[in-house]
Design an enzyme around this catalytic site. Structure first.
Site, PDB file in Angstrom:
ATOM      1  N   GLY A  88       0.833  -1.196   0.000  1.00 10.01           N
ATOM      2  CA  GLY A  88       0.000   0.000   0.000  1.00 10.01           C
ATOM      3  C   GLY A  88       0.864   1.241   0.000  1.00 10.01           C
ATOM      4  O   GLY A  88       2.040   1.193  -0.342  1.00 10.01           O
ATOM      5  N   CYS A  89       0.282   2.355   0.393  1.00 10.29           N
ATOM      6  CA  CYS A  89       0.984   3.639   0.391  1.00 10.29           C
ATOM      7  C   CYS A  89       2.319   3.521   1.126  1.00 10.29           C
ATOM      8  O   CYS A  89       2.370   3.065   2.264  1.00 10.29           O
ATOM      9  CB  CYS A  89       0.105   4.696   1.051  1.00 10.29           C
ATOM     10  SG  CYS A  89       0.911   6.296   1.230  1.00 10.29           S
ATOM     11  N   PHE A  90       3.384   3.944   0.473  1.00 10.28           N
ATOM     12  CA  PHE A  90       4.712   3.721   1.064  1.00 10.28           C
ATOM     13  C   PHE A  90       5.012   4.595   2.268  1.00 10.28           C
ATOM     14  O   PHE A  90       5.885   4.283   3.064  1.00 10.28           O
ATOM     15  CB  PHE A  90       5.820   3.783   0.028  1.00 10.28           C
ATOM     16  CG  PHE A  90       5.802   4.907  -0.992  1.00 10.28           C
ATOM     17  CD1 PHE A  90       5.263   6.153  -0.740  1.00 10.28           C
ATOM     18  CD2 PHE A  90       6.360   4.685  -2.243  1.00 10.28           C
ATOM     19  CE1 PHE A  90       5.273   7.158  -1.691  1.00 10.28           C
ATOM     20  CE2 PHE A  90       6.386   5.685  -3.210  1.00 10.28           C
ATOM     21  CZ  PHE A  90       5.838   6.925  -2.930  1.00 10.28           C
ATOM     22  N   TRP A  91       4.282   5.697   2.466  1.00 10.07           N
ATOM     23  CA  TRP A  91       4.553   6.567   3.618  1.00 10.07           C
ATOM     24  C   TRP A  91       4.379   5.844   4.940  1.00 10.07           C
ATOM     25  O   TRP A  91       5.237   5.917   5.827  1.00 10.07           O
ATOM     26  CB  TRP A  91       3.622   7.774   3.621  1.00 10.07           C
ATOM     27  CG  TRP A  91       3.742   8.695   2.458  1.00 10.07           C
ATOM     28  CD1 TRP A  91       4.829   8.857   1.629  1.00 10.07           C
ATOM     29  CD2 TRP A  91       2.744   9.599   1.984  1.00 10.07           C
ATOM     30  NE1 TRP A  91       4.549   9.803   0.676  1.00 10.07           N
ATOM     31  CE2 TRP A  91       3.283  10.282   0.868  1.00 10.07           C
ATOM     32  CE3 TRP A  91       1.458   9.901   2.397  1.00 10.07           C
ATOM     33  CZ2 TRP A  91       2.571  11.251   0.160  1.00 10.07           C
ATOM     34  CZ3 TRP A  91       0.750  10.875   1.700  1.00 10.07           C
ATOM     35  CH2 TRP A  91       1.298  11.536   0.594  1.00 10.07           C
ATOM     36  N   HIS A 142      -1.691   2.551   7.604  1.00 11.96           N
ATOM     37  CA  HIS A 142      -0.949   1.466   8.249  1.00 11.96           C
ATOM     38  C   HIS A 142      -0.897   1.695   9.748  1.00 11.96           C
ATOM     39  O   HIS A 142      -0.706   2.814  10.195  1.00 11.96           O
ATOM     40  CB  HIS A 142       0.476   1.401   7.699  1.00 11.96           C
ATOM     41  CG  HIS A 142       0.513   1.060   6.249  1.00 11.96           C
ATOM     42  ND1 HIS A 142       0.470   2.025   5.263  1.00 11.96           N
ATOM     43  CD2 HIS A 142       0.564  -0.124   5.626  1.00 11.96           C
ATOM     44  CE1 HIS A 142       0.500   1.434   4.082  1.00 11.96           C
ATOM     45  NE2 HIS A 142       0.553   0.127   4.273  1.00 11.96           N
TER      46      HIS A 142
END
Length: 168
Positions: A11-14, A154
């Site tokens: 998912g979103c890497f942040w 996350h």
């Protein structure tokens, strides 16, 4: 010190970077694009790449298995091309192994996740040999350190422990 490399997508890497970088034994992280077909991938043009994270870690302090267990705790590996509100193949779950040992550990860990019943469905995480990793633009690196209330989907799940399945 010996350093090993792991490349994951979830998912979103942040959010991935923000949580994984805090693990003891993780020496460095950077976010980027991996598992796809576009050379010199960018945020605006990353083709079939997933948003990923490259992790350099000390295997004497944290094992690849422990990294994967945490990875499966902080994202939902049972949703295809989706993580939270993020939809599309950029947000797929992926493990990009750098050695046959990592490959076997990934398959074994996925079998344990499937057997555990901790997630509502079966794991759809792709497991492929590592390919090119294109570093994301500076504004995407260390995003949640610079913008502490920024977007993430996350989170650690308290008391989430992956059991090993019984031997066959």
């Amino acid at each position: 010190m010996m350093t090993e490399r792991a490349v994951l997508a979830g998912g979103c890497f942040w959010g991935m970077q923000d949580l994984i970088r805090k693990l003891p034994g993780v020496e460095a992280t950077r976010v980027g694009y991996t598992g796809g077909d576009v050379p010199n991938a960018t945020y605006r043009n990353h083709g079939s790449h997933a948003e990923g994270i490259e992790i350099l870690f000390d295997p004497a302090k944290i094992s690849y298995r422990e990294l994967l267990e945490f990875f499966f705790q902080i994202h939902d590996p049972t949703t295809r091309d989706r993580q939270g509100n993020d939809r599309g193949s950029s947000y797929r779950s992926g493990i990009y192994y750098t050695s046959e040992a990592q490959h076997q550990t990934a398959l074994d860990t996925i079998a344990d996740v499937d057997a555990s019943g901790l997630w509502p469905g079966k794991v759809v995480t792709e497991v492929e040999p590592v390919g090119d990793f294109w570093q994301a633009e500076p504004e995407h690196q260390d995003y949640l350190e610079r913008i502490p209330n920024g977007y993430t989907c996350h989170f650690p799940r308290p008391n989430w422990v992956l059991p090993r399945r019984a031997a066959e």
